[in-house]
Design a protein around this motif. Sequence first.
Motif, PDB file in Angstrom:
ATOM      1  N   LEU A  27      16.306  72.230 -20.272  1.00 11.33           N
ATOM      2  CA  LEU A  27      15.487  73.119 -21.095  1.00 11.33           C
ATOM      3  C   LEU A  27      14.054  73.191 -20.573  1.00 11.33           C
ATOM      4  N   ILE A  28      13.560  72.060 -20.097  1.00 13.28           N
ATOM      5  CA  ILE A  28      12.200  72.020 -19.548  1.00 13.28           C
ATOM      6  C   ILE A  28      12.152  72.699 -18.186  1.00 13.28           C
ATOM      7  N   TYR A  29      13.149  72.409 -17.333  1.00 10.00           N
ATOM      8  CA  TYR A  29      13.172  72.984 -15.988  1.00 10.00           C
ATOM      9  C   TYR A  29      13.207  74.507 -16.035  1.00 10.00           C
ATOM     10  N   HIS A  30      14.025  75.046 -16.934  1.00 15.86           N
ATOM     11  CA  HIS A  30      14.147  76.507 -17.035  1.00 15.86           C
ATOM     12  C   HIS A  30      13.072  77.126 -17.936  1.00 15.86           C
ATOM     13  N   ARG A  31      12.124  76.296 -18.369  1.00 11.71           N
ATOM     14  CA  ARG A  31      10.965  76.743 -19.138  1.00 11.71           C
ATOM     15  C   ARG A  31      11.362  77.446 -20.439  1.00 11.71           C
ATOM     16  N   LEU A  32      12.412  76.938 -21.050  1.00  5.62           N
ATOM     17  CA  LEU A  32      12.844  77.486 -22.325  1.00  5.62           C
ATOM     18  C   LEU A  32      12.103  76.838 -23.488  1.00  5.62           C
ATOM     19  N   LEU A  33      11.736  75.538 -23.319  1.00 10.51           N
ATOM     20  CA  LEU A  33      11.012  74.812 -24.354  1.00 10.51           C
ATOM     21  C   LEU A  33      10.047  73.832 -23.699  1.00 10.51           C
ATOM     22  N   ASP A  34       8.989  73.491 -24.416  1.00  9.93           N
ATOM     23  CA  ASP A  34       8.095  72.452 -23.909  1.00  9.93           C
ATOM     24  C   ASP A  34       8.764  71.089 -24.127  1.00  9.93           C
TER      25      ASP A  34
END
Length: 255
Positions: A113-120
């Motif tokens: 989720l962080i890598y794909h910049r979906l959530l902090d």
Amino acid sequence: MTLCIENLSVSFSIHGKKLQAVDGISFSVQAGQTVGLVGESGSGKSVAAQAITRLMPSASISGKIVFNGVDLINLAEKELRQVRGRQIGHIFQDPLSALNPTMRIGDQIAEGLIYHRLLDPKKAYARSVELLQLVQIAEPQLRARQYPHELSGGMRQRVLIAMAVACSPQLLIADEPTTALDCATTSQILKLLKVLQSQFQSSLLLITHDLGILKICDQVLVMYQGKIVESGPVEQVLNFPSHPYTQSLMYWRQW
């Protein structure tokens, strides 16, 4: 979502000799469909599955792997990283090999989720706890703080499923997801996969050597020595197999 594979071949060079693992196979997976790819160990089914997102850097891959109109074989590695996990999620066979033994479970689920910049990072970790609950792991907040070796085999498999669905991919590739599990846990995992597939509106490519779990599939592909030797609706292939290899699989299953 459409995955269309045309004339896919995968080979490896070992000590100067060419090993043909997959030999010119073609098949498709349509939106919302569950397709089973079955065969004995060494038939090439797992190699074919990993070739879809080019997870084998040492392999030579040819043919076409068209996902939503884009040929993944022609994508640069940087572009392909945006497909892995985000659009296509993998559930690997061995949780102990797939999970990082030095990272807590919650951090591993949050990583995509962080890598794909979906959530902090903070929201991604909170989402990882929600995903643990979604895959029916009791005490998800506790489990999120634990390491892989502290979980049972069934729990670790559920963690891999949570990681695979974290970014809501359009296609799930499950590579022998029930191999090391007992019958009761296998049944639970299969039901969970179907529930999540419906919830996330994903397609599912299920790799297995176990004919018993093909009951959740719509279509079945039978692989033997790197080739697809039979394909069709699950009821047709299992009840009226036409190829001698498929017939032999059915015969030994009875025993």
